[in-house]
Design a protein around this motif. Sequence first.
Motif, short mmCIF file in Angstrom:
data_model
loop_
_atom_site.label_atom_id
_atom_site.label_comp_id
_atom_site.label_asym_id
_atom_site.label_seq_id
_atom_site.Cartn_x
_atom_site.Cartn_y
_atom_site.Cartn_z
N VAL A 103 4.67 -16.47 78.55
CA VAL A 103 4.97 -15.08 78.19
C VAL A 103 5.09 -14.95 76.67
CG1 VAL A 103 6.72 -13.26 78.35
CG2 VAL A 103 6.03 -14.51 80.40
N VAL A 104 5.76 -15.89 76.03
CA VAL A 104 5.88 -15.87 74.56
C VAL A 104 4.50 -16.00 73.91
CG1 VAL A 104 6.81 -17.12 72.57
CG2 VAL A 104 8.26 -16.70 74.56
N LEU A 105 3.65 -16.83 74.46
CA LEU A 105 2.29 -16.98 73.94
C LEU A 105 1.52 -15.67 74.04
CD1 LEU A 105 0.16 -18.87 72.75
CD2 LEU A 105 -0.46 -19.51 75.09
N VAL A 106 1.69 -14.95 75.12
CA VAL A 106 1.04 -13.64 75.28
C VAL A 106 1.55 -12.67 74.21
CG1 VAL A 106 0.84 -11.62 76.79
CG2 VAL A 106 0.51 -13.93 77.72
N PHE A 107 2.86 -12.68 73.95
CA PHE A 107 3.40 -11.81 72.91
C PHE A 107 2.88 -12.19 71.53
CE2 PHE A 107 6.97 -10.70 75.93
CZ PHE A 107 6.55 -9.38 76.08
N ILE A 108 2.74 -13.47 71.26
CA ILE A 108 2.15 -13.90 69.98
C ILE A 108 0.76 -13.32 69.83
CG2 ILE A 108 1.23 -15.89 68.72
CD1 ILE A 108 3.61 -17.52 69.83
N GLU A 109 -0.04 -13.44 70.86
CA GLU A 109 -1.41 -12.92 70.81
C GLU A 109 -1.43 -11.41 70.62
OE1 GLU A 109 -5.41 -12.93 70.51
OE2 GLU A 109 -4.14 -14.71 70.59
N LEU A 110 -0.63 -10.69 71.37
CA LEU A 110 -0.59 -9.23 71.25
C LEU A 110 -0.10 -8.79 69.87
CD1 LEU A 110 0.85 -8.27 74.75
CD2 LEU A 110 -1.48 -7.86 73.92
N GLU A 111 0.92 -9.47 69.36
CA GLU A 111 1.44 -9.12 68.05
C GLU A 111 0.45 -9.45 66.93
OE1 GLU A 111 6.04 -9.50 69.60
OE2 GLU A 111 5.16 -11.18 68.51
N LEU A 112 -0.27 -10.55 67.08
CA LEU A 112 -1.32 -10.87 66.11
C LEU A 112 -2.41 -9.81 66.11
CD1 LEU A 112 -2.03 -14.71 66.23
CD2 LEU A 112 -1.60 -13.33 64.21
N LEU A 113 -2.85 -9.43 67.29
CA LEU A 113 -3.88 -8.40 67.41
C LEU A 113 -3.37 -7.08 66.87
CD1 LEU A 113 -6.73 -7.83 68.39
CD2 LEU A 113 -5.81 -7.43 70.67
N LEU A 145 -1.09 -6.73 64.57
CA LEU A 145 -1.03 -6.88 63.11
C LEU A 145 -2.40 -6.62 62.49
CD1 LEU A 145 0.41 -7.70 60.48
CD2 LEU A 145 -0.05 -10.09 61.10
N LYS A 146 -3.43 -7.17 63.09
CA LYS A 146 -4.79 -6.98 62.57
C LYS A 146 -5.20 -5.51 62.61
CE LYS A 146 -6.36 -11.60 63.77
NZ LYS A 146 -7.22 -12.40 64.64
N ARG A 147 -4.70 -4.77 63.56
CA ARG A 147 -5.05 -3.35 63.70
C ARG A 147 -4.17 -2.44 62.84
NH1 ARG A 147 -6.10 -2.55 70.19
NH2 ARG A 147 -7.82 -4.04 70.34
N SER A 148 -3.14 -3.00 62.22
CA SER A 148 -2.22 -2.20 61.41
C SER A 148 -2.85 -1.89 60.05
CB SER A 148 -0.90 -2.94 61.21
OG SER A 148 -0.24 -3.12 62.45
N ALA A 149 -2.53 -0.71 59.54
CA ALA A 149 -3.08 -0.26 58.26
C ALA A 149 -2.14 -0.63 57.12
CB ALA A 149 -3.30 1.24 58.29
N VAL A 150 -2.73 -1.13 56.04
CA VAL A 150 -1.95 -1.41 54.83
C VAL A 150 -1.69 -0.08 54.13
CG1 VAL A 150 -1.98 -2.54 52.57
CG2 VAL A 150 -2.92 -3.72 54.58
N ILE A 151 -0.46 0.12 53.72
CA ILE A 151 -0.10 1.34 52.99
C ILE A 151 -0.54 1.14 51.54
CG2 ILE A 151 1.80 2.79 52.20
CD1 ILE A 151 3.18 2.14 54.86
N PRO A 152 -1.38 2.03 51.02
CA PRO A 152 -1.89 1.88 49.65
C PRO A 152 -0.75 1.79 48.63
CG PRO A 152 -3.05 3.64 50.78
CD PRO A 152 -1.91 3.22 51.67
N GLY A 153 -0.95 0.90 47.65
CA GLY A 153 0.05 0.74 46.60
C GLY A 153 1.26 -0.08 47.00
N SER A 154 1.20 -0.77 48.12
CA SER A 154 2.37 -1.51 48.61
C SER A 154 2.32 -2.99 48.26
CB SER A 154 2.50 -1.35 50.13
OG SER A 154 1.42 -1.99 50.77
N PHE A 155 1.41 -3.39 47.37
CA PHE A 155 1.33 -4.79 47.00
C PHE A 155 2.31 -5.08 45.87
CE2 PHE A 155 -2.94 -3.66 48.49
CZ PHE A 155 -3.04 -4.53 49.54
N ALA A 156 3.01 -6.19 45.97
CA ALA A 156 3.97 -6.57 44.93
C ALA A 156 3.24 -7.22 43.76
CB ALA A 156 4.99 -7.53 45.51
N GLN A 157 3.77 -7.04 42.60
CA GLN A 157 3.24 -7.69 41.42
C GLN A 157 3.63 -9.16 41.45
OE1 GLN A 157 1.04 -5.25 40.39
NE2 GLN A 157 1.54 -5.91 38.35
N VAL A 158 2.66 -10.04 41.22
CA VAL A 158 2.92 -11.46 41.17
C VAL A 158 2.21 -12.01 39.93
CG1 VAL A 158 2.64 -13.68 42.34
CG2 VAL A 158 3.03 -11.61 43.68
#
Length: 143
Positions: free
Chosen positions: A113-123, A125-138
Amino acid sequence: MTTLQPSLLLRRALLADGLVGVLTAVHLLLLADGLSAFTELPRQLLLGSGLALLPLAAWLIWLAKRETLSRLVVWTVLALNALWLIDSLLLLLSGWVAPNLFGYALVIGQAVVVLVFIELELLGLKRSAVIPGSFAQVSGGTQ
């Protein structure tokens, strides 16, 4: 730090992970004696697992309701789930416990069950949109 607009899949996976965590924790805490006798897993292990799951599950439910998430937070969730999965398998392979067939089934079943959640959360994450301008200065540059 990268901020994300979590995809619907990520939100639902986090919520489901949290809700299953709450149900599992309550089950382990309320039925530790009977489960221990039925699975031959130590009662203290079942109680400790239930206690560890409660705050994690509450955090996952809270994360699922957030409008934005840090990519690092999502990777932290994935790492914690991976750690739970690895620890579950090491528990069975280490000889620290001597469960019966039902004990093996319980530990392996929850690991799947935990492995299934890892897979779903990874997928999710890949489908999530990056909010423009949200990168930290490094070091004068951006990530």
